[in-house]
Design a protein around this motif. Structure first.
Motif, PDB file in Angstrom:
ATOM      1  N   ALA A 289       0.824  -1.206   0.000  1.00  0.00           N
ATOM      2  CA  ALA A 289       0.000   0.000   0.000  1.00  0.00           C
ATOM      3  C   ALA A 289       0.858   1.255   0.000  1.00  0.00           C
ATOM      4  O   ALA A 289       0.475   2.282  -0.563  1.00  0.00           O
ATOM      5  N   SER A 290       2.046   1.161   0.602  1.00  0.00           N
ATOM      6  CA  SER A 290       2.895   2.344   0.638  1.00  0.00           C
ATOM      7  C   SER A 290       3.831   2.416  -0.554  1.00  0.00           C
ATOM      8  O   SER A 290       4.521   3.412  -0.740  1.00  0.00           O
ATOM      9  N   GLY A 291       3.875   1.396  -1.348  1.00  0.00           N
ATOM     10  CA  GLY A 291       4.634   1.487  -2.581  1.00  0.00           C
ATOM     11  C   GLY A 291       6.011   0.863  -2.546  1.00  0.00           C
ATOM     12  O   GLY A 291       6.683   0.785  -3.579  1.00  0.00           O
ATOM     13  N   SER A 292       6.461   0.401  -1.373  1.00  0.00           N
ATOM     14  CA  SER A 292       7.812  -0.182  -1.387  1.00  0.00           C
ATOM     15  C   SER A 292       7.818  -1.561  -2.022  1.00  0.00           C
ATOM     16  O   SER A 292       8.848  -2.037  -2.479  1.00  0.00           O
ATOM     17  N   ILE A 293       6.649  -2.212  -2.044  1.00  0.00           N
ATOM     18  CA  ILE A 293       6.531  -3.455  -2.836  1.00  0.00           C
ATOM     19  C   ILE A 293       5.667  -3.129  -4.033  1.00  0.00           C
ATOM     20  O   ILE A 293       4.552  -2.628  -3.889  1.00  0.00           O
ATOM     21  N   SER A 294       6.187  -3.361  -5.224  1.00  0.00           N
ATOM     22  CA  SER A 294       5.420  -2.983  -6.406  1.00  0.00           C
ATOM     23  C   SER A 294       4.877  -4.180  -7.170  1.00  0.00           C
ATOM     24  O   SER A 294       4.029  -4.048  -8.041  1.00  0.00           O
ATOM     25  N   VAL A 295       5.399  -5.382  -6.872  1.00  0.00           N
ATOM     26  CA  VAL A 295       4.888  -6.579  -7.549  1.00  0.00           C
ATOM     27  C   VAL A 295       4.511  -7.588  -6.472  1.00  0.00           C
ATOM     28  O   VAL A 295       5.276  -7.856  -5.559  1.00  0.00           O
ATOM     29  N   LEU A 296       3.340  -8.119  -6.612  1.00  0.00           N
ATOM     30  CA  LEU A 296       2.869  -9.123  -5.650  1.00  0.00           C
ATOM     31  C   LEU A 296       2.480 -10.379  -6.430  1.00  0.00           C
ATOM     32  O   LEU A 296       1.783 -10.310  -7.442  1.00  0.00           O
ATOM     33  N   TYR A 297       2.997 -11.507  -5.958  1.00  0.00           N
ATOM     34  CA  TYR A 297       2.661 -12.801  -6.599  1.00  0.00           C
ATOM     35  C   TYR A 297       1.864 -13.569  -5.552  1.00  0.00           C
ATOM     36  O   TYR A 297       2.418 -14.064  -4.583  1.00  0.00           O
ATOM     37  N   VAL A 298       0.572 -13.675  -5.788  1.00  0.00           N
ATOM     38  CA  VAL A 298      -0.318 -14.283  -4.796  1.00  0.00           C
ATOM     39  C   VAL A 298      -0.789 -15.638  -5.299  1.00  0.00           C
ATOM     40  O   VAL A 298      -1.340 -15.745  -6.394  1.00  0.00           O
ATOM     41  N   CYS A 299      -0.556 -16.657  -4.487  1.00  0.00           N
ATOM     42  CA  CYS A 299      -1.058 -17.993  -4.852  1.00  0.00           C
ATOM     43  C   CYS A 299      -2.152 -18.386  -3.895  1.00  0.00           C
ATOM     44  O   CYS A 299      -2.009 -18.204  -2.679  1.00  0.00           O
ATOM     45  N   GLY A 300      -3.219 -18.908  -4.399  1.00  0.00           N
ATOM     46  CA  GLY A 300      -4.265 -19.446  -3.555  1.00  0.00           C
ATOM     47  C   GLY A 300      -5.290 -18.409  -3.135  1.00  0.00           C
ATOM     48  O   GLY A 300      -5.065 -17.204  -3.243  1.00  0.00           O
ATOM     49  N   PRO A 301      -6.438 -18.854  -2.645  1.00  0.00           N
ATOM     50  CA  PRO A 301      -7.527 -17.945  -2.296  1.00  0.00           C
ATOM     51  C   PRO A 301      -7.438 -17.396  -0.885  1.00  0.00           C
ATOM     52  O   PRO A 301      -8.252 -16.565  -0.502  1.00  0.00           O
ATOM     53  N   ASP A 302      -6.451 -17.885  -0.087  1.00  0.00           N
ATOM     54  CA  ASP A 302      -6.503 -17.555   1.329  1.00  0.00           C
ATOM     55  C   ASP A 302      -6.216 -16.095   1.622  1.00  0.00           C
ATOM     56  O   ASP A 302      -6.724 -15.555   2.598  1.00  0.00           O
ATOM     57  N   LEU A 303      -5.437 -15.434   0.815  1.00  0.00           N
ATOM     58  CA  LEU A 303      -5.163 -14.034   1.092  1.00  0.00           C
ATOM     59  C   LEU A 303      -6.464 -13.237   1.033  1.00  0.00           C
ATOM     60  O   LEU A 303      -6.775 -12.433   1.911  1.00  0.00           O
ATOM     61  N   TRP A 304      -7.233 -13.447  -0.020  1.00  0.00           N
ATOM     62  CA  TRP A 304      -8.503 -12.747  -0.152  1.00  0.00           C
ATOM     63  C   TRP A 304      -9.413 -13.080   1.024  1.00  0.00           C
ATOM     64  O   TRP A 304     -10.130 -12.211   1.516  1.00  0.00           O
ATOM     65  N   GLU A 305      -9.357 -14.308   1.487  1.00  0.00           N
ATOM     66  CA  GLU A 305     -10.278 -14.716   2.534  1.00  0.00           C
ATOM     67  C   GLU A 305      -9.862 -14.228   3.915  1.00  0.00           C
ATOM     68  O   GLU A 305     -10.691 -14.113   4.808  1.00  0.00           O
ATOM     69  N   THR A 306      -8.565 -13.967   4.094  1.00  0.00           N
ATOM     70  CA  THR A 306      -8.129 -13.634   5.455  1.00  0.00           C
ATOM     71  C   THR A 306      -7.691 -12.182   5.644  1.00  0.00           C
ATOM     72  O   THR A 306      -7.735 -11.670   6.746  1.00  0.00           O
ATOM     73  N   ALA A 307      -7.260 -11.536   4.567  1.00  0.00           N
ATOM     74  CA  ALA A 307      -6.685 -10.203   4.781  1.00  0.00           C
ATOM     75  C   ALA A 307      -7.760  -9.167   5.032  1.00  0.00           C
ATOM     76  O   ALA A 307      -8.921  -9.348   4.645  1.00  0.00           O
ATOM     77  N   ASP A 308      -7.353  -8.109   5.645  1.00  0.00           N
ATOM     78  CA  ASP A 308      -8.241  -6.987   5.861  1.00  0.00           C
ATOM     79  C   ASP A 308      -8.586  -6.362   4.515  1.00  0.00           C
ATOM     80  O   ASP A 308      -7.715  -6.000   3.731  1.00  0.00           O
TER      81      ASP A 308
END
Lengths: 584, 515, 180
Positions: free
Chosen positions: B371-390
């Motif tokens: 969100a602050s921009g220090s990470i610009s590429v995210l590689y997300v595997c699986g549905p759990d991030l969507w299900e657990t993150a704020d």
């Protein structure tokens, strides 16, 4: 490494096995008398010696090669077992020789020097299993096209795999030059001039030809009208009968056996079911056996009517063809009344037959058979002494009976050459030992004799049916064993035990104990044999159909060599090649 | 006791009421055998063995006893075989065919009881079919402790039933259908679905939580029809929970992603695999180069196999990505088989090293960084991030991210925001290993091949590795397990042959650390 | 057993018996002409003696045992008797039957939601009829099953239902064999 010598004291004793072991001692690895079949497993290196011995030894005299096939025991080393079935026309006994070959070098000596009839049988085994027969004069595929990859009857070849041949010459559609696309397997066409100064010519007869009923391709090299050489290619109707049977239960193979000899389907049903019953070790009740004989003889009549009729047709005698077809229709009406279909009868079941005779069958049968035989009389009057028919048929197509036996030929073709071999008489089965009938033999072995033999057999079949109708005992038509034969429906609807038995038999089939058997019966064209290997489950591990048309067609090239091309037609017809039977 | 000893030694003694994990009942009388020295037949399930005992299991007396027991069981059994789901795996059918009498003798009408009785959210009872072996009663008493089922009345009026206000609703209710020898207890989910003789069986491991219950996948024509528990005394004995058992619809869902999607002109469009790999590799390489790997964040999926985790870990190492973590959805657990982590292989991911590096951040700090921009590429595997993150944080991160790769089975709302969506395979189409919560490595086998040759997650990671590094990379699970064994100390010595069908426990206290 | 081996009678070589051979030609023509005249007269007096049946104006009567295409028995209440037990599907050697069972709320709790027979595969062997524990699928007498497209060879449940009143002949034949 050589296996230890067999402890002969523990081995089963039988004159044939004793003789073999006396001669070959350590090379006879295993012997068996399972269900009465004499069987010996020999060292593959000694195969030719054993073959010569069993053919020439006076006490054995196995002069007829019935079958050559192989069994793939995937997962066991050595993987393949090459199986030879032999018959002696002198002593009327049988022998099964087996030899194991390993997967990394599946080769074994060819027995064609001993029995010339092993030629096509070994080609088929090579085609289906990849066993190489060293010393075979012409080891090429027989059923499948040359570019086919793999050997389909091996257990690791999936049934569903498809390899369609698309485009001329190869699957990749490459051009093969100006050679005919399917002649990659033939020797080069003949060159040079013939006797009248014209070129030698290669002509293709078939696979679709109006004068040869059945799809067979004969590539004939002609000098004028004389046949110099012929290559008979079968396999156009190959449908994978064995592979299909291996993937279904024993009872599901019965409709497929209909499609082997589709002219006399019931005889194939009978042969197969008798083989399964031998595996199970059961005997069917007397009424069932009589019914099988009646139905089988009707089928034999139908086949002979067609055989003679088609011959007449192809010699341009159209009218007797129609008479004989009407005879066949009458016989088919009877078959229809018994089992519900004319050609694809599906009549016999493992342990019984599917249905009893309908009411009033005896009168109906007598009436129709009488009419059919009257039509046969008419056809005979038109054909038998007719000069054109005699000129086409007499003196044509004969080869010496010893050669026929070495080819594995049997049935009317062999009997026309004067050899007394009819399994109903030589090794009686069902109720043939209680019946009176004549076995006709020819004198010269030419096409005319084959025709005459079939005429007599027709009338003898009618005689057998008449006797059976008179002798038919009352009683059950099935063996009373719910582990084998599906229970009667009235019980399935109302009783728990039979309902359960029905479910188990349909979903798992009857389970013969592990073992192997061979049963040969006399079908219309000769010995039809089924070699079944059971692994204890409801599906056969191997279901081999030894078909007479295949062996009978082998000597065709020899029979027509040096004759006119017109002689090819009656010779081919009188062998009565049934495509389904020849090509499985 | 005699019966389990006989079974363990391959001697088949038919039995109904005995079960290896339940108490001895001795009610069915089917396992009667002849013991030398005893005048009467004895039931093998309740006879202790002693030295020198001679037992005969196929004598005429034993056969007669079996026939008698079966005949009486069949007297009142309804003629339901054509409509009963159990046909094909029914012990009454099997024993009757093999040991029973050949003809039915009774002519009296059969008893009439309730059929198709709804006894719970997932179960149906047919009282007429019940042979009163009481396995289910003992199960509810001894295994789940919930006491729903009982046999009411006595003698020939005995009937299996529930109390009106207490349905069979425990979390393991469908196990009663497994242990029922006949079709009296049936699972609603499999009711009238398919005949069992069509089913092909593949042993595998349940993916629904980190317990890793051993299962058998029943499939036919490239569809999963049913999951059944497989015996593993170290993990789940003979049981599995209802949730895991019913959790397979996603395997055959028509909504599954099958082709990669790439964002063009603001919309996600299908593309070819080569293009997907090339695009992903380009972005990853660029950002890795520019930020020495710190600008990339990776979220591993806890549903992937150890072999796939390993390739992912290698990929991230090649890119020098320190921001790695596993997102796992957690839920409630019970004191039996159900575990809190609702995915099969979070432990495997952590063991292999999919954790934040010393300079990296894990979840949820990774989302802050995005969100602050220090990470610009995210590689997300699986549905759990969507299900657990704020969700708010996730939204902010999505706004800021330059490139988002989502690798999942379904097109989740997160995937809708992605720049590249890669389709994942389900567990039923993979060969691999899972590590359960207790450190047991267990093997999955593939029930059927993926449609259209769709690559597995491991094959996707391998292709990316081929694009991003030198060397030949292949994805062969057996050899990758050997690589894992060589790299991760806790997994040393593992091989597929060693794991076998029952799995292998890692050493106690190992948490798996890689350099 | 009394089987005899006989030698077939062979006519004397033609060169030695031209007279007989010539007579054979006459006999042959006599036979064919007899058939011809009889058939011709038959047509003239409208009582054909030929074997040929002028299909489709005339139809043949099939025997009770005849196996035509398989059909589903429809009970008097309009429903199929089939309970989708799947035995016919399993017994079929060519795998031409597809059944998807489903639940009903009636007393008979199971029925086939989908019952398809691929008639291009069916070989009319009758094993499905033999396997059926409910007398729900029987072989009818219908063999006229030509269709216009390959897809049309798949017959669905609606196409296969035949009221039980029309299947009397077949059921009667089956009942003969029920008490084996």
């Amino acid at each position: 490494m050589p296996e230890p010598a067999l402890d002969t004291a523990a081995a089963p004793s039988h004159p044939i096995l004793d003789r073999l072991q006396a001669q070959f001692a350590n090379d006879v690895r295993e012997t068996s008398l399972y269900r009465g079949d004499v069987s010996a497993n020999i060292a593959p290196e000694r195969l030719l010696d054993v073959a010569r011995f069993v053919r020439d030894d006076p006490a054995l005299r196995f002069d007829m090669p019935i079958d050559v096939t192989a069994v793939d025991y995937l997962g066991r080393e050595p993987r393949f077992e090459v199986v030879y079935h032999l018959y002696s026309t002198e002593h009327h006994h049988r022998l099964r020789l087996k030899a194991r070959v390993p997967e990394d070098n599946p080769s074994i000596a060819s027995v064609t020097p001993v029995w010339v009839g092993a030629n096509w049988l070994e080609r088929e085994t090579y085609d289906m299993y990849g066993i190489r027969f060293t010393g075979h004069p012409d080891l090429r595929r027989i059923y499948l096209y040359d570019e086919f990859e793999g050997h389909p009857l091996r257990k690791d070849y999936p049934k569903e795999k498809r390899q369609p041949l698309i485009g001329p010459g190869s699957r990749r559609g490459e051009s093969v030059g100006d050679e005919h696309p399917y002649s990659t397997d033939l020797p080069p066409p003949p060159r040079g001039k013939g006797m009248l100064g014209a070129d030698l010519m290669r002509v293709q007869v078939g696979p679709s030809h109006p004068a040869t009923h059945g799809t067979v391709r004969m590539v004939v090299d002609l000098d004028g009208e004389t046949i110099v050489n012929a290559d008979v290619q079968v396999g156009f109707l190959h449908r994978g009968f064995e592979k299909e049977c291996e993937s279904g239960f024993y009872y599901q193979a019965i409709p497929y056996t209909d499609r082997l000899n589709y002219s006399s389907a019931i005889l194939c049903n009978v042969g197969y079911c008798m083989a399964v019953e031998k595996l199970l070790g059961i005997e069917t009740p007397p009424r069932c056996q009589f019914l099988r004989v009646i139905a089988g003889e009707l089928a034999r009549m139908a086949d002979h009517f067609l055989g003679i009729g088609a011959t007449a047709l192809e010699l341009n005698a159209f009218t007797p063809f129609l008479y004989l077809l009407e005879s066949r229709e009458l016989v088919w009406d009877l078959v229809d009344a018994i089992c519900g279909a004319r050609v694809t009868s599906n009549y016999v079941r493992i342990g019984g037959v599917s249905a009893d005779l309908p009411d009033g069958f005896a009168e109906l049968a007598r009436a129709k058979i009488a009419k059919a035989l009257k039509l046969l009389d008419d056809a005979e009057k038109v054909l038998t002494e007719n000069p054109i028919f005699r000129a086409r048929m007499e003196g044509v197509g004969a080869i010496p009976p010893e050669e026929l036996i070495a080819f594995g030929v049997c049935g009317p073709v062999l009997r026309a050459a004067g050899v007394d071999l009819d399994l109903r008489r030589a090794q009686p089965y069902l109720v043939y030992d209680q019946l009176d009938f004549d076995v006709p033999l020819g004198t010269r072995g030419d096409n005319m004799d084959r025709y005459l033999v079939r005429l007599v057999e027709l009338r003898q079949s009618a005689r057998i049916i008449e006797q059976c109708l008179g002798m038919l005992p009352a009683g059950p038509i099935d063996v009373d064993d719910p582990a084998i034969r599906w229970p009667g429906k009235s019980k399935v609807f109302g009783r728990m035990e039979e309902l359960i038995d029905q479910f188990k038999l349909v979903t798992e089939g009857c389970k013969p104990p592990p073992g192997e058997v061979y049963v040969g019966t006399e079908s219309a064209n000769g010995e039809i044999g089924f070699f079944l290997v059971s692994d204890g489950t409801g599906k056969p591990y191997k279901c081999r159909a030894r078909t007479p048309s295949f062996s009978n067609t082998q000597p065709l090239a020899r029979m027509i060599q040096g004759r006119l091309i017109a002689d090819l037609v009656p010779t081919f017809d009188m062998i009565n090649l049934i495509g389904g039977e020849c090509d499985r | 006791m005699l019966l389990p000893v006989a079974i363990d030694n391959g001697i088949h003694i038919p039995h109904y009421c005995w079960h290896p994990k339940l108490s001895i009942d001795g009610s069915c009388r089917m396992c009667q055998v002849e013991i030398e020295g005893n005048p009467k037949l004895a039931i093998a399930c309740n006879t202790p063995i002693r030295d020198g005992m001679v037992v005969r299991t196929t004598t005429p007396a034993v056969q007669k006893a079996r026939r008698g027991v079966l005949e009486l069981l069949l007297v009142n059994h309804p003629l339901d075989c054509p409509i009963c789901d159990k046909a094909g795996e029914c012990l009454l059918q099997d024993y009757s065919f093999n040991f029973g009498s050949r003809q039915g003798r009774s002519r009296e009408p059969r008893r009439k009881l309730q059929k198709r009785k709804d006894i719970g959210p997932r179960m149906i009872l047919d009282q007429e079919r019940c042979i009163l072996c009481r396995r289910c009663v003992r199960f509810c008493r001894e295994i789940t402790g919930t006491f729903e089922l009982a046999v009411f009345n006595m003698g020939d009026r005995s009937v299996l039933d529930i109390l009106e206000d207490k349905p069979l609703a425990n979390d393991y209710s469908i196990c009663t259908a497994d242990i029922c020898p006949v079709g009296a207890l049936e699972s609603k989910e499999f009711h009238h679905r398919l005949r069992v003789w069509f089913l092909k069986k593949t042993p595998s491991v349940c993916p629904s939580c980190s317990n890793g219950c051993n299962i058998t996948v029943d499939h036919y024509r490239e569809r999963v029809w049913r999951l059944m528990p497989r015996r593993n005394d170290a993990v789940n004995q003979c049981w599995m929970c209802d949730h895991g058992r019913l959790n397979f619809a996603h395997v055959n869902s028509p909504d599954r992603l099958r082709r990669p999607l790439v964002r063009r002109n603001g919309r996600l469009e299908t593309c070819e695999w080569d293009e997907a790999f090339a695009t992903a590799a380009t972005h990853l390489r660029r950002v890795a180069h520019a930020t020495q790997g710190c600008g990339i964040g990776a979220v591993a999926s806890p549903h992937l196999t150890n072999e796939e985790h390993f390739r992912f870990w290698q990929l991230l190492k090649v890119l020098s990505v320190p921001n790695v973590d596993v997102a796992v959805r957690t839920g409630s657990d019970d004191r039996f088989l159900i575990k809190a982590e609702k995915a099969a292989n979070a432990r495997g991911a952590r063991d292999i090293g999919l954790r934040p590096g010393s300079e990296g951040v894990g979840l949820p700090a990774m989302l802050d960084a995005a969100a602050s921009g220090s990470i610009s590429v995210l590689y997300v595997c699986g549905p759990d991030l969507w299900e657990t993150a704020d969700r708010d944080l996730l939204g902010k991160a999505m706004e800021r991210l330059e490139y988002l790769i989502v690798q999942d089975v379904f097109r989740s709302p997160l995937a809708e925001r992605a720049h590249l969506v890669l389709p994942s395979l389900t567990w039923a189409e993979k060969i691999g290993t899972f590590t359960n919560h207790a450190g047991r490595v267990q093997q999955l086998q593939r029930a059927f091949a993926p449609l259209n040759g769709q690559p597995s997650d491991g094959e996707i990671f391998t292709r990316l590795l081929m694009q991003l590094s030198e060397g030949r990379w292949t994805f062969e699970p057996e050899s990758i397990l050997e690589e894992i064994a060589a790299t991760v100390p806790a997994y040393a010595g593992l091989s597929y042959a060693g794991v076998g069908t029952q799995g292998v426990a890692l050493a106690e206290g190992s948490a798996g650390a890689t350099s | 057993m009394a089987t005899r081996v006989v030698s077939v009678w062979r006519p004397r070589p033609m060169q030695q018996s031209w007279g007989r051979t010539a007579w054979a030609v006459v006999t042959g023509m006599w036979v064919t002409n007899r058939h011809f005249v009889r058939n011709l007269l038959g047509f003239i007096i409208r009582k054909p003696t030929t074997f040929t049946v002028q299909f489709p104006e005339q139809r043949l009567e099939f025997p009770n045992a005849f196996r035509g295409m398989p059909v589903l028995v429809q009970m008097d209440n309009g429903k199929e008797r089939c309970v989708a037990c799947g035995l016919c599907e399993w017994a079929c050697p060519t795998d031409c039957i597809t059944i998807f069972p489903a639940e009903t709320a009636d007393e008979i709790e199971r029925y086939p939601e989908v019952f398809d027979i691929n008639l291009s595969r069916c070989m009319f062997c009758g094993l499905c009829e033999e396997a059926c524990p409910e007398e729900a699928i029987v072989m009818s007498q219908n063999v006229e099953v030509a269709v216009y497209s390959r897809r049309g060879t798949i017959w669905h449940k609606e196409d296969l239902l035949v009221p039980v009143s029309q299947l009397g002949k077949r059921l009667q034949h089956l009942h003969r064999g029920y008490d084996r």
